[in-house]
Motif scaffolding. Structure first.
Motif, PDB file in Angstrom:
ATOM      1  N   ALA A 127       8.968  -4.078 -11.977  1.00  0.00           N
ATOM      2  CA  ALA A 127       8.443  -3.074 -11.563  1.00  0.00           C
ATOM      3  C   ALA A 127       9.573  -2.198 -10.839  1.00  0.00           C
ATOM      4  O   ALA A 127       9.995  -0.979 -10.864  1.00  0.00           O
ATOM      5  N   ALA A 128       9.522  -2.547  -9.697  1.00  0.00           N
ATOM      6  CA  ALA A 128      10.786  -2.424  -8.291  1.00  0.00           C
ATOM      7  C   ALA A 128      11.637  -1.678  -9.224  1.00  0.00           C
ATOM      8  O   ALA A 128      12.881  -0.613  -8.872  1.00  0.00           O
ATOM      9  N   ILE A 139       8.064   0.723  -2.430  1.00  0.00           N
ATOM     10  CA  ILE A 139       8.886  -0.359  -2.675  1.00  0.00           C
ATOM     11  C   ILE A 139       9.893  -1.245  -1.212  1.00  0.00           C
ATOM     12  O   ILE A 139       9.748  -2.116  -0.701  1.00  0.00           O
ATOM     13  N   ALA A 196      15.204   4.286 -12.706  1.00  0.00           N
ATOM     14  CA  ALA A 196      14.771   5.505 -13.071  1.00  0.00           C
ATOM     15  C   ALA A 196      15.265   6.631 -12.179  1.00  0.00           C
ATOM     16  O   ALA A 196      15.303   8.198 -12.498  1.00  0.00           O
ATOM     17  N   PHE A 197      15.307   6.232 -10.844  1.00  0.00           N
ATOM     18  CA  PHE A 197      15.833   7.258  -9.356  1.00  0.00           C
ATOM     19  C   PHE A 197      17.001   7.191  -9.200  1.00  0.00           C
ATOM     20  O   PHE A 197      17.282   8.523  -9.181  1.00  0.00           O
ATOM     21  N   ALA A 198      18.005   5.988  -9.801  1.00  0.00           N
ATOM     22  CA  ALA A 198      19.496   6.665  -9.596  1.00  0.00           C
ATOM     23  C   ALA A 198      19.655   7.370 -10.561  1.00  0.00           C
ATOM     24  O   ALA A 198      20.173   8.240 -10.716  1.00  0.00           O
ATOM     25  N   ALA A 253      11.572   1.170 -11.120  1.00  0.00           N
ATOM     26  CA  ALA A 253      11.695   2.709 -10.709  1.00  0.00           C
ATOM     27  C   ALA A 253      12.858   3.172 -10.012  1.00  0.00           C
ATOM     28  O   ALA A 253      13.580   4.286 -10.018  1.00  0.00           O
ATOM     29  N   MET A 254      13.975   2.193  -9.368  1.00  0.00           N
ATOM     30  CA  MET A 254      15.001   1.596  -9.013  1.00  0.00           C
ATOM     31  C   MET A 254      15.805   2.743  -9.794  1.00  0.00           C
ATOM     32  O   MET A 254      16.775   3.365  -8.943  1.00  0.00           O
ATOM     33  N   ARG A 302      -0.248 -10.444   0.513  1.00  0.00           N
ATOM     34  CA  ARG A 302      -0.865  -9.390  -0.174  1.00  0.00           C
ATOM     35  C   ARG A 302      -1.526  -8.216   0.627  1.00  0.00           C
ATOM     36  O   ARG A 302      -1.393  -7.393   0.225  1.00  0.00           O
ATOM     37  N   CYS A 314      18.940  11.011  -9.698  1.00  0.00           N
ATOM     38  CA  CYS A 314      19.766  11.763  -8.826  1.00  0.00           C
ATOM     39  C   CYS A 314      20.962  11.867  -8.830  1.00  0.00           C
ATOM     40  O   CYS A 314      21.896  12.864  -9.018  1.00  0.00           O
ATOM     41  N   LEU A 369       8.711   8.551  -7.882  1.00  0.00           N
ATOM     42  CA  LEU A 369      10.107   8.616  -8.168  1.00  0.00           C
ATOM     43  C   LEU A 369      10.286   8.241  -6.412  1.00  0.00           C
ATOM     44  O   LEU A 369      10.800   7.757  -5.723  1.00  0.00           O
ATOM     45  N   MET A 396      -5.100 -12.416 -10.669  1.00  0.00           N
ATOM     46  CA  MET A 396      -3.412 -11.984 -10.975  1.00  0.00           C
ATOM     47  C   MET A 396      -2.885 -13.035 -10.171  1.00  0.00           C
ATOM     48  O   MET A 396      -2.747 -13.536  -9.287  1.00  0.00           O
ATOM     49  N   THR A 397      -1.920 -14.399 -10.670  1.00  0.00           N
ATOM     50  CA  THR A 397      -1.656 -15.116  -9.745  1.00  0.00           C
ATOM     51  C   THR A 397      -0.352 -14.039  -8.806  1.00  0.00           C
ATOM     52  O   THR A 397       0.737 -13.462  -9.394  1.00  0.00           O
ATOM     53  N   THR A 398       0.305 -15.731  -8.196  1.00  0.00           N
ATOM     54  CA  THR A 398       1.424 -15.027  -6.607  1.00  0.00           C
ATOM     55  C   THR A 398       2.669 -15.070  -7.647  1.00  0.00           C
ATOM     56  O   THR A 398       3.066 -13.608  -7.861  1.00  0.00           O
ATOM     57  N   TRP A 418      18.382  12.186  -3.481  1.00  0.00           N
ATOM     58  CA  TRP A 418      17.966  11.315  -2.593  1.00  0.00           C
ATOM     59  C   TRP A 418      18.259  11.326  -0.880  1.00  0.00           C
ATOM     60  O   TRP A 418      17.063  10.178  -0.234  1.00  0.00           O
ATOM     61  N   ARG A 476       4.231 -11.985  -8.393  1.00  0.00           N
ATOM     62  CA  ARG A 476       5.389 -11.106  -8.289  1.00  0.00           C
ATOM     63  C   ARG A 476       6.494 -11.023  -9.060  1.00  0.00           C
ATOM     64  O   ARG A 476       7.789  -9.614  -8.824  1.00  0.00           O
TER      65      ARG A 476
END
Lengths: 312, 432, 303
Positions: free
Chosen positions: B13-14, A120, B20-22, B17-18, A229, B25, A113, B1-3, A177, B7
């Motif tokens: 994915a971002a 990111i 899950a992170f929150a 992840a965010m 990229r 925490c 994590l 993989m196309t742009t 955090w 994207r």
């Protein structure tokens, strides 16, 4: 012969408005990658020899980690040291995974994590700022850029105590955090992206988009970001690895019940005595996910680098 | 993989992840405020204190208390972390262990710890060796920050098999008779060297021996009780130095730096035949020497008869939110019963003199060390001890002297040059 | 002026600040505070545990100027930096060129050179201290094959510098090669093609196209290597495991400045003085980076 390296010839395709909405490739068609490859010099046997040598040296310590993780501790201190794996890997790994002091699985999740979030944000925010520094004109640009580079020059070892106090005041000491906040963005990342964009993105690309009336943000997101990229892939990989292997800061700030992998490994040894075999087994277990990330994303990263330049 | 797809994927994915992170925490459980509220006490230790059964017993007797111990492997890392957490005023456990070498440092920040004299520590004085109680008490005697756990009584560990090879006696009584004094010890070393040549050295290094001698016959070492630097005028220091230099000049050491990989390998490979060892080091030797050396090691008395190296205290930082409960727990853990249980679990020698006649302690033997009567040997080494005062800047001075001694051992410096360096380093450290 | 024009103008003027804001806001909170606090502490006699013992102005700084161990640590830092960095950049350039060819199993080779950054620092420390061990190390065994006597790597100055530089290069060469490779890929192929048509050979192409096109990236790599090199800490610490590792050898023969900083802060408890070392190092890094950029400019004007 005169070549002005600072003004690379423009890509005629880039000046058409059609570039703003990239046309997806049909996977059946030959990809530009293959076309690109043909334009590279072909490799001689000598090249393979050199590369084999380099990869052997790079992988040597990893191999040796396996050797040490698969032997009883007393073998490691033999003279001369052992060079082949033994049969204790299962035992050592089991001791790590079932050690009462170490929440290893929790640690793996935490590490993932922390590393993923930092990767990111670093890639996104560094691309934004790097683009501004490389291609946009604004008052104080050089001063701000110097400030970014300046942030990299502060010796990290001493920021630890004040930073930890800050986390205490914010009431975050011990939480995940606190492990990730100081690394949401790095001077290194901004600088890296800026240097890449200066080289790789022709000004004409941006000007053409401006003429089409696109806003700066839209230009960034639709024209620049796709062209970044290769650099983004490299920066992402480096950031992920660095966060994953970072020890000092997480060790200081995280509470022991909620560790990252490196912090958990620190707890494997007990007493005044370090069981090298156990630590190595833990280190190996902590490295496997990284190698997986490497294998899974490696292909993409490499093809990102392969597609380099603006001709994505 | 196309742009476009990449994207979209990257954004997804971002987002995942965010989120899950929150979630990860946000899982903090806060305590409720009732009278017999559930309390979790966090205990920060290093190494092995042997408290697992004691925790169970305490939790049974106090159902509202849960104890969470974290034990750190690396003492250096533990100290650095604890220093930073005490300095920052947050993050330390409700109970922390303070190691011998750090006690003076933490006494400088005595206001960061609960003064146990306000909580009946003075009534417990007879539970500890006098110097052990003093070791965690400020110079003016007003504040005590920790209660003693163990002491590191000194003994001498030796290799029976190598002694036999060198034609020396192997029985521990007879070996003890070989070296009533350090001079006798050196003389024994000469014999050993004559027999063994370069195959194996008599001892691991000169620093280890130096510290054993120094801590044995001094009321204070580098600093006197007023914290004035006396490295150059204290005969105890110079005597220990001269003895250690004589040892390395004679070529009796294996020149192995303590805790280095070569040193670790030396235990197993028979690079040296003797090493001054406190109680806690017996486990270290066993782990490093491996099963193939079981029965090769034995333990006997140290030249000069006694000494101390290591040992700890338990303290309660003022940043703890459960001070009352933490104080009760350290009283329990450092009580006679607690110390005896810890000895039985891990072999840590109690600092409670009332236990020294206890048959459980007196009769203890160590199988790996040829069934040596470790309880008896270590108790003898600890009971005769006089307290040694260590100044606030003891650690940097000790490091400087050890470095200087090693430079003589390695042939990098002459004894005089090295001594001058050690003294000037000490002066520099003492100024701060 | 239409609303749209006005928005466009606002966008042109404001967007850059909007783009760099996240970095500076986050840095302001998590970077600037420690910096300022450290500066404040450096003006005091400040014990790590006992806290502030009084304001002393620049006394720490004047003491530092006369501190032999500080200068010794700077010498070690720079020596190791130079021994490590020059070969590292050259090797990385070469490796990037080699990787920029048409290879079979291209992913394998490219990932293979970056493997060192996956390897955990703890493992690296253990392994390299074994390689350079006096009695049973691989390095001395190889030297014995060519008739060189065993070297006590961590007892002598130059050998210890070389050994630490080797550790640094092992870790970072492949990483820099990857960064340079990404830049190489960005060089438009048309440049080479037109150069070929003009009859320029491979060497000529390399000098007049590759190097100039790589310059921003090279500046980046050199700057980062400089900043990292002057803050070198982990490798020399791991190089001499065991007691007193932080002093970098019995005679401080490979103690770097950040090691000295940590020693003063945690062994000596002198938080104020250690903060002073941090700021002195900061100034040194700034100076060296300025010298770097001057040199790079000179190269540019030579072309």
């Amino acid at each position: 012969m005169t070549i002005r390296p600072d003004a690379p010839p423009s890509d005629p395709a880039a000046t058409s408005t059609g570039r703003l909405i990239p046309i997806p490739h049909d996977p059946e068609l030959p990809t530009p990658v293959k076309r690109r490859r043909r334009s590279l010099r072909s490799a001689s046997p000598m090249t393979y020899l050199v590369l084999t040598f380099v990869v052997l040296i790079s992988a040597g310590p990893l191999y040796y980690m396996v050797v040490m993780a698969s032997r009883p501790n007393s073998d490691i201190t033999s003279v001369p040291p052992p060079l082949t794996p033994g049969g204790e890997l299962g035992t050592n790994a089991d001791r790590v995974l079932n050690s009462p002091d170490v929440a290893f699985v929790q640690a793996l999740i935490n590490s993932f994590l922390v590393s993923a979030v930092a990767t990111i944000t670093v890639v996104t925010l560094s691309s934004l700022a790097g683009f501004a520094f490389a291609k946009l004109r604004f008052k104080g640009r050089n001063i701000f850029l110097l400030a970014v580079i300046g942030t990299m020059m502060v010796p990290v070892q001493l920021a630890l105590v004040p930073l930890y106090m800050l986390m205490g005041w914010l009431g975050l000491a011990g939480s995940l955090w606190s492990a990730v906040l100081p690394f949401l963005v790095t001077g290194f990342g901004v600088f890296f992206m800026r240097q890449y964009i200066v080289t790789a993105i022709p000004d004409e690309l941006i000007e053409a988009a401006r003429v089409d009336g696109a806003s700066t943000l839209r230009i960034f997101w639709q024209v620049i970001f796709p062209a970044l990229r290769p650099a983004a892939a490299v920066l992402g990989l480096l950031t992920f690895m660095e966060r994953w292997n970072d020890f000092m800061w997480p060790y200081l700030t995280l509470s022991p019940e909620n560790p990252t992998v490196q912090v958990a490994l620190q707890r494997l040894s007990s007493g005044y005595y370090t069981d090298q075999a156990l630590v190595m087994a833990g280190t190996l277990l902590g490295t496997i996910p990284l190698v997986l990330v490497f294998v899974v994303f490696g292909r993409q990263i490499v093809s990102g680098i392969m597609e380099g330049g603006v001709k994505a | 993989m196309t742009t476009r797809r990449s994207r979209w994927l990257a954004s997804a994915a971002a987002l995942v992840a965010m989120t899950a992170f929150a979630t990860a925490c946000g899982s903090d459980d806060s305590a409720s405020g009732s009278d017999d509220e559930e309390i979790t006490l966090r205990v920060n230790l290093f190494g092995k204190f042997g408290y697992a059964d004691l925790y169970k017993q305490y939790e049974d007797e106090n159902p509202n208390i849960t104890i969470v111990e974290t034990a750190e492997g690396d003492l250096g890392a533990y100290n650095t972390q604890l220093q930073q957490r005490i300095a920052a005023g947050t993050g330390a456990g409700d109970i922390v262990a303070i190691e011998e070498g750090q006690a003076v440092n933490f006494l400088q920040a005595a206001d960061q710890f609960v003064n146990l004299q306000d909580h009946g520590a003075n009534d417990l004085k007879d539970q500890f060796l006098p110097w052990k109680f003093e070791g965690a008490t400020t110079a003016d005697g007003s504040t005590t920050i920790g209660l003693g756990t163990d002491v590191g009584g000194m003994a001498m560990c030796y290799r029976r098999d190598l002694f036999e090879e060198a034609g020396l006696p192997t029985d521990r009584e007879q070996v003890a008779a070989l070296w009533p004094t350090w001079d006798d010890y050196i003389a024994t070393g000469e014999k050993y060297k004559a027999a063994m040549g370069d195959e194996s050295a008599f001892m691991d290094s000169s620093t280890n021996t130096y510290n054993s001698i120094l801590m044995q016959n001094a009321e204070y070492t580098y600093f006197d009780r007023d914290d004035t630097l006396v490295i150059d005028s204290n005969p105890a220091v110079k005597d220990a130095w001269d003895t250690a230099v004589a040892i390395s000049d004679d070529g009796l050491t294996a020149k192995l730096k303590a805790f280095s990989p070569e040193w670790n390998a030396g235990f197993k490979n028979g690079d040296f035949a003797t090493i001054a060892c406190p109680a806690w080091m017996t486990g270290y030797i066993k782990d490093q020497s491996g099963e193939e050396n079981a029965g090769n090691w034995d333990i006997t008395t140290v030249p000069g008869g006694s000494g101390n190296w290591g040992g700890s205290w338990l303290a309660v930082p003022t940043q703890s939110e459960h001070q009352e409960e933490a104080i009760e727990l350290i009283k329990f853990l450092t009580s006679a019963d607690g110390q005896l249980a810890a000895f039985e679990a891990e072999g840590n020698l109690p600092s409670n003199p009332t236990l020294y006649d206890d048959p459980a302690l007196q009769g203890a033997t160590n199988e790996y060390f040829s069934d040596a009567p470790v309880g008896q040997i270590f108790v003898e080494g600890a009971a005769a001890l006089e307290p040694v005062y260590l100044g606030a800047q003891n650690q940097p001075v000790r490091d400087a002297v050890e470095n200087a001694l090693r430079s003589v051992e390695n042939g990098q410096r002459s004894s005089e040059e090295a001594w001058d360096t050690a003294v000037s380093d000490a002066e520099k450290a003492a100024q701060s | 002026m239409t609303l749209r024009d006005r928005l466009a103008r606002l966008d042109i003027a404001g967007a850059p600040y909007l783009f760099i804001a996240p970095f500076f806001i986050l840095f302001g909170i998590f970077g600037l505070f420690p910096l300022g606090y450290t500066l404040w502490v450096s003006l005091h006699d400040w014990s790590l545990l006992a806290g502030d013992q009084g304001f002393v102005g620049l006394a720490n700084y004047s003491e530092l100027l006369g501190d032999d161990y500080f200068w010794n640590s700077l010498l070690n830092t720079f020596a190791i930096f130079l021994i490590a960095t020059i070969p590292q950049i050259l090797m990385a350039l070469g490796l990037a060129q080699v990787l920029n060819t048409s290879l079979r199993a291209i992913t394998f080779w490219r990932m293979g050179v970056v493997l060192p950054i996956v390897t955990s620092v703890a493992a690296v420390g253990i392994i390299f201290s074994m390689i350079f061990a006096r009695d049973f190390g691989l390095a001395n065994w190889l030297l014995s094959l060519v008739g060189v006597d065993p070297i006590a790597w961590n007892q002598e100055r130059l050998p210890s510098w070389i050994a630490i530089a080797t550790m640094v290069d092992w870790r970072w060469t492949g990483y820099n090669a990857l960064i340079l490779l990404a830049a190489l890929q960005a060089v438009p192929k048309e440049l080479y093609e037109s150069a070929r048509l003009d009859g320029a050979g491979a060497v000529r192409q390399w000098w007049s196209i590759t190097i100039p096109m790589l310059r921003p990236t090279l500046v980046f790599v050199v700057t980062v290597a400089t900043i990292g090199g002057i803050q070198l800490f982990t490798e020399p610490l791991l190089f001499n495991p065991g007691a007193n590792a932080i002093t970098g050898g019995e005679l401080r023969q490979f103690q770097t400045s950040t090691m000295y900083l940590v020693e003063e802060a945690f062994t000596g408890q002198r938080f104020g003085y250690a903060s002073t070392i941090a700021w002195a190092l900061f100034i040194v890094i700034v100076l060296v980076s300025l010298i770097n950029s001057v040199i790079v400019r000179r190269i540019r004007s030579v072309d």
